[in-house]
Design an enzyme around this catalytic site. Sequence first.
Site: not given
Length: 317
Positions: A110, A244, A274
Site C-alpha cells: 500500500c 493511503h 482500500n
Amino acid sequence: MSFSILGTGMYVPPRVVTNDDMSKIVDTNDEWIMQRVGVKERHVSTNETAADMGAKAALAALENSGVKKEEIDLILAASVSGESISPSVSCMIQNILGLDCMTMDINAACSAFVFTLETAAGFFARGKVKKVLVIGSERLSRIVDWEDRSTCVIFGDGAGAVVLGEGDNYLDSVFHVKGGNNVIDIPQLIGKSPFFEGEQKKPYIHMRGQDTFKFAVNAICHDTKYLLKQNGLTFEDIKYIVPHQANQRIIDFASVMLKVPKEKFYVNIDRYGNTSSASIPIALDEMNRKGMLQKGDLLLLPAFGGGLASAACIVRW
C-alpha cells in the site's frame, strides 16, 4: 531537480458492490462494516486486469496533463495484484498503450505509490527522463478470501495515475521498512515441490487487524511529524493530508493523535474501499478535478502497509 505533477487520472470498474451486497456473501451488515472500516461501497472488476485499469487511468492522466503518450520516457507501476509474476503490470500497461519506453514495477504494497515517486525523482535527478507515468493499479478482488468477512469487506479495485515532468515540487520524503510477514501476508499460489516440506497458505490477503491498526497510526504520526520538522514546516503550512485510504478509523485516530482537524485529511474510502497502491493517486485525481488544489499548495502524502513498509512525502502542487 526533482519533478512536478503535470496531470492526474483514475479509473474504477463500473460494477459497484455495496455493503448490502456484501451481506449476501458473508455474515455482515452495513452498520458493522461502517463502524469498523468506514467503507460504504467498493468497485469490483469483472473482466479487467490490473494492467487494463492502469492503462485507462494513465490515458486519463495524459489527457489531463496535455502530454502525448509518445513523450513518456518511463512507466513506473505499483501493484500487488497483477495477473502474472512476469510480464509485470508496467510491461503490460506499456503494451496496451503501444509504447516502447522503459518500464518498472515497484512492490511495496500500500506504500508503493510513494516509493514510485521517489524512484521517479531519482531518474529526474540524473537527467535520464523528461516525462514519467506513475501508476498504482490494483485488482484486489482477485486476492481476497470472499469467505473471510474481516478482510473481504475492506478492499476494492481501481487505478490512479500521475504524469510527472521536470520541476522542483517534490520537496522531501521518508521511508521505513521492517521486514516480516506476521502482520500482513499475501502468499503466492505455487506448484508443489518434492523438495519443499513447509505448509502453504492460501493465496489471499492475510492480515492481523489490531496490529495493522497500531502500525498504521504510528506510521502516519511519526512520518508526517518527521517530515515537517525536517523542512521547518507545521501542519498549518499543509493544505491537505492525502493518506493511503486503508480504514476510516485509522485516519480518525491519527487526526486525534496529531491534533489536526479531520477536514485537513482527504478521505474517500467510503466510496472505493482500500485500493492499496491506487488509493493516493485516485484521491489526488478527485481533488484535482474538483478544483480543490491550487498552484503552490503543499500536500502531505503518508502511506503504510505490507512489508511492513511506510512512506510519506511532501509535494508542492
